[in-house]
Scaffold this motif. Sequence first.
Motif, mmCIF file in Angstrom:
data_model
loop_
_atom_site.group_PDB
_atom_site.id
_atom_site.type_symbol
_atom_site.label_atom_id
_atom_site.label_comp_id
_atom_site.label_asym_id
_atom_site.label_seq_id
_atom_site.Cartn_x
_atom_site.Cartn_y
_atom_site.Cartn_z
ATOM 1 N N CYS A 1 0.848 -1.193 0.000
ATOM 2 C CA CYS A 1 0.000 0.000 0.000
ATOM 3 C C CYS A 1 0.885 1.245 0.000
ATOM 4 N N HIS A 2 1.175 1.750 -1.208
ATOM 5 C CA HIS A 2 1.986 2.948 -1.364
ATOM 6 C C HIS A 2 1.496 3.697 -2.606
ATOM 7 N N PRO A 3 1.908 4.926 -2.794
ATOM 8 C CA PRO A 3 1.364 5.738 -3.895
ATOM 9 C C PRO A 3 1.604 5.174 -5.294
ATOM 10 N N TRP A 4 2.604 4.335 -5.493
ATOM 11 C CA TRP A 4 2.910 3.832 -6.826
ATOM 12 C C TRP A 4 2.246 2.489 -7.117
ATOM 13 N N CYS A 5 1.510 1.963 -6.177
ATOM 14 C CA CYS A 5 0.810 0.692 -6.372
ATOM 15 C C CYS A 5 -0.546 0.968 -7.028
ATOM 16 N N PRO A 6 -0.918 0.206 -8.047
ATOM 17 C CA PRO A 6 -2.197 0.474 -8.710
ATOM 18 C C PRO A 6 -3.414 0.110 -7.858
#
Length: 127
Positions: free
Chosen positions: A74-79
């Motif tokens: 769960c991070h900003p670059w995960c779709p």
Amino acid sequence: MSQQSASVPLPVRLRRWPVALLLGLVRGYRLLLSPWLGSSCRFEPTCSAYALVALERHGARRGGALTLRRLARCHPWCPGGHDPVPERPPRLFTSLLEGSDAGAPGDADARPASAADLSLANRKSSV
């Protein structure tokens, strides 16, 4: 002591306390912190709902590992997207072993090298 807990043997109750503790922590997070942080989860179901299902279905060790794996993704670059709890948790290092099975016996894409392939490879390497 309740009637239900009295009927469960002591060793079983001792094995369940880590799950109960982790479930309590997740429920406490949902009750106290989640309303303040807002709904910004990029996965469906949310990470806390995933944790509850994973802990109930797989226990403290494997459910906790699945939850930590989910939180690490769960991070900003995960779709994000739809990511349900698996029926059976993946075994340790299976993702590493899956990549090394290329060309294993019984693989539909693998075919034995013919004499022509070997001679062609020898000719290319000797030039």
